[in-house]
Design an enzyme around this catalytic site. Structure first.
Site, PDB file in Angstrom:
ATOM      1  N   GLY A 225      32.574  -8.613  24.127  1.00  0.00           N
ATOM      2  CA  GLY A 225      31.741  -9.810  23.900  1.00  0.00           C
ATOM      3  C   GLY A 225      30.238  -9.327  24.392  1.00  0.00           C
ATOM      4  O   GLY A 225      29.941  -8.567  23.850  1.00  0.00           O
ATOM      5  N   VAL A 229      28.538 -11.387  30.573  1.00  0.00           N
ATOM      6  CA  VAL A 229      29.969 -11.571  30.917  1.00  0.00           C
ATOM      7  C   VAL A 229      30.738 -10.190  31.116  1.00  0.00           C
ATOM      8  O   VAL A 229      31.319  -9.906  32.283  1.00  0.00           O
ATOM      9  CB  VAL A 229      31.014 -12.413  29.821  1.00  0.00           C
ATOM     10  CG1 VAL A 229      32.256 -12.269  30.335  1.00  0.00           C
ATOM     11  CG2 VAL A 229      30.275 -13.886  29.662  1.00  0.00           C
ATOM     12  N   GLY A 230      30.258  -9.220  30.399  1.00  0.00           N
ATOM     13  CA  GLY A 230      30.616  -7.840  30.851  1.00  0.00           C
ATOM     14  C   GLY A 230      30.182  -7.203  32.195  1.00  0.00           C
ATOM     15  O   GLY A 230      31.182  -6.679  32.774  1.00  0.00           O
ATOM     16  N   GLU A 247      33.378  -3.470  25.420  1.00  0.00           N
ATOM     17  CA  GLU A 247      32.832  -3.292  24.046  1.00  0.00           C
ATOM     18  C   GLU A 247      31.827  -4.561  23.763  1.00  0.00           C
ATOM     19  O   GLU A 247      32.253  -5.686  23.676  1.00  0.00           O
ATOM     20  CB  GLU A 247      33.869  -3.421  22.834  1.00  0.00           C
ATOM     21  CG  GLU A 247      35.108  -2.392  23.179  1.00  0.00           C
ATOM     22  CD  GLU A 247      34.550  -1.011  22.389  1.00  0.00           C
ATOM     23  OE1 GLU A 247      33.329  -1.099  22.095  1.00  0.00           O
ATOM     24  OE2 GLU A 247      34.965   0.021  22.938  1.00  0.00           O
ATOM     25  N   CYS A 281      29.278  -7.822  15.867  1.00  0.00           N
ATOM     26  CA  CYS A 281      28.621  -7.011  16.774  1.00  0.00           C
ATOM     27  C   CYS A 281      28.008  -5.612  16.194  1.00  0.00           C
ATOM     28  O   CYS A 281      27.079  -5.303  16.638  1.00  0.00           O
ATOM     29  CB  CYS A 281      29.555  -6.597  17.922  1.00  0.00           C
ATOM     30  SG  CYS A 281      31.071  -5.592  17.360  1.00  0.00           S
TER      31      CYS A 281
END
Length: 473
Positions: A225, A229-230, A247, A281
């Protein structure tokens, strides 16, 4: 006083208050029931991991084969869900979603016995040990792992990590993206049915459910994502010293040199950039080239887009849509970052944004300050490879760097003088299809790698073993 005796306004307020209380109680009860169901699901997969069954090669093979059966038997259902969520073309479903995952499963099944074999340590390393000593390493399961998937490729990017986790002998909790609700709901019913409720637990929901999951102790967390949020995933995992794989994304630049076949470059760029309506991505984020090459490339891109999607991409069965209005509005705002020389048409009601190329984009334009993640390709003018390298190194480290050049010195400099998760010459994001290559980012684009053996290793502990004979001198 009976409610019928209260004046109208007071009676209405009393009724509304009662209804609000009942609604709150119902919501609370629903949350409590969902929490109980999640706790029970977690207990089942953790219990199976502790029982040790996943360690067996037969268990791993059976689960991977069952996942393969799910994908082949329910491919039409998956295609319908993906069309509902993203208007994803069937060709992309068959190749990039289901087909890609099937290839990962087949690769794991073919190589799994070899991956599980103990690896002896070279005899020279045992020189200081008594005669007869033996040293090996072996990959062992971590236990129960959490995989949090994204919305843009809600099959591939959720299940390919699951392939690695199952091959490594783990039980898995998966959290599909709430922004792909049809696919999420389908997985909630299919994954436990095909693989067993003690092998894979599916937890649906939004940020609240994700936060609740992250408060649990897992043996590994795999997240795909965005960086915001990571960071939250890392903070939550730190409380339990849980290892994580992140990732993420980033602005994947493309350097286009003067000496290349621009028709071929345009065809490859159009295929890579506008697949999934640019919501990938590893999609090319922007082009770095000189002004003259940029003008000629734009003309070739127009031809490539029409060849791929027809004169009206909105009517093409091969072109998707933006996931929601929020991202649509964000992307439309980026159109002012340069001069629209291709595309630009958009329809909010349909979440449609045409394949678009922007010219005369300044390095500090809004489209260059964030990952585009949509069907907009900015063209930034540079004098040559020196300036291109400086621009790449001036930003966050990208997930991938792409280049089209026949100059070997330029290729060497781009590889040696920049940092990125991967570097590809001649064909954007083709490295994803080579399972022997690690796929992952560096810095802001994430860390850790997967695909093929790298997925298996990511969800394994490489355990050292030393055997020394008793009584040896």
């Amino acid at each position: 006083m009976d409610v019928r005796e209260i004046p109208h306004t007071e009676a209405t307020e009393a009724t509304e208050a009662t209804e609000a209380t009942e609604a709150t109680q119902a919501t609370g009860a629903a949350h409590a029931a969902a929490a109980d169901a999640t706790a029970a699901a977690l207990a089942r997969v953790r219990g199976a991991a502790r029982a040790g069954h996943p360690r067996a090669l037969a268990w791993r093979t059976e689960r991977l084969t069952a996942l393969r059966a799910l994908l082949t038997e329910r491919q039409d259902d998956l295609a319908a869900a993906l069309h509902s969520d993203l208007r994803k073309p069937r060709s992309e479903v068959d190749n990039a979603e289901v087909g890609f995952t099937l290839r990962e499963i087949d690769h794991a099944l073919r190589h799994l016995p070899g991956w599980l074999a103990p690896e002896p340590v070279a005899a020279a390393a045992l020189g200081r040990l008594p005669p007869g000593a033996a040293a090996t390493t072996r990959y062992e399961p971590l236990g129960t792992v959490l995989v949090i998937g994204p919305w843009n490729f809600p099959v591939q990017l959720l299940l390919v990590p699951v392939v690695g986790a199952l091959a490594a002998g783990n039980t898995v909790v998966v959290k599909p993206s709430e922004l792909a609700p049809a696919t999420s709901a389908l997985f909630a019913s299919l994954l436990p049915a095909y693989l067993g409720a003690d092998t894979v637990a599916v937890v649906e929901g939004g940020p609240e459910e994700t936060a609740a999951l992250l408060a649990e102790r897992f043996d590994h967390v795999f997240y795909t994502g965005n960086g915001t949020v990571g960071r939250a995933v890392m903070r939550a995992a730190a409380a339990h010293l849980t290892p994580v794989t992140l990732e993420l994304g980033g602005k994947c630049p493309v350097f286009v040199d003067r000496d290349v076949d621009l028709a071929a470059v345009a065809a490859r760029l159009a295929r890579a950039k506008f697949a999934n309506a640019g919501q990938t991505c590893v999609a090319p984020d922007h082009v770095l080239t000189d002004p003259g090459t940029g003008r000629r490339l734009t003309a070739e891109l127009a031809r490539a887009v029409e060849e791929r999607f027809g004169p009206d991409p909105a009517a093409s069965e091969h072109y998707g849509r933006i996931v929601n209005e929020h991202h649509f509005d964000r992307l439309v705002a980026l159109l002012d970052s340069g001069r629209v020389v291709l595309g630009g048409r958009h329809d909010r009601a349909d979440r449609y944004l045409a394949p678009t190329v922007l010219a005369n984009v300044a390095p500090d334009a809004p489209a260059m300050r964030e990952e585009v993640f949509g069907p907009i390709l900015p063209v930034v003018h540079v004098a040559g490879v020196d300036e291109a390298i400086a621009l790449v190194n001036g930003g966050d480290r990208p997930l991938a760097l792409y280049a089209f050049t026949g100059d070997e010195a330029a290729r060497r400099r781009l590889a040696d003088e920049t940092r990125s998760g991967a570097v590809n010459f001649g064909l954007p994001f083709a490295h994803l299809g080579v399972p022997e290559l690690p796929f992952g980012g560096v810095g802001e684009s994430g860390f850790g790698a997967y695909h093929g053996h790298h997925s298996f290793a990511a969800f394994s502990h490489r355990r050292a073993r030393l055997d020394v004979p008793i009584g040896a001198a």
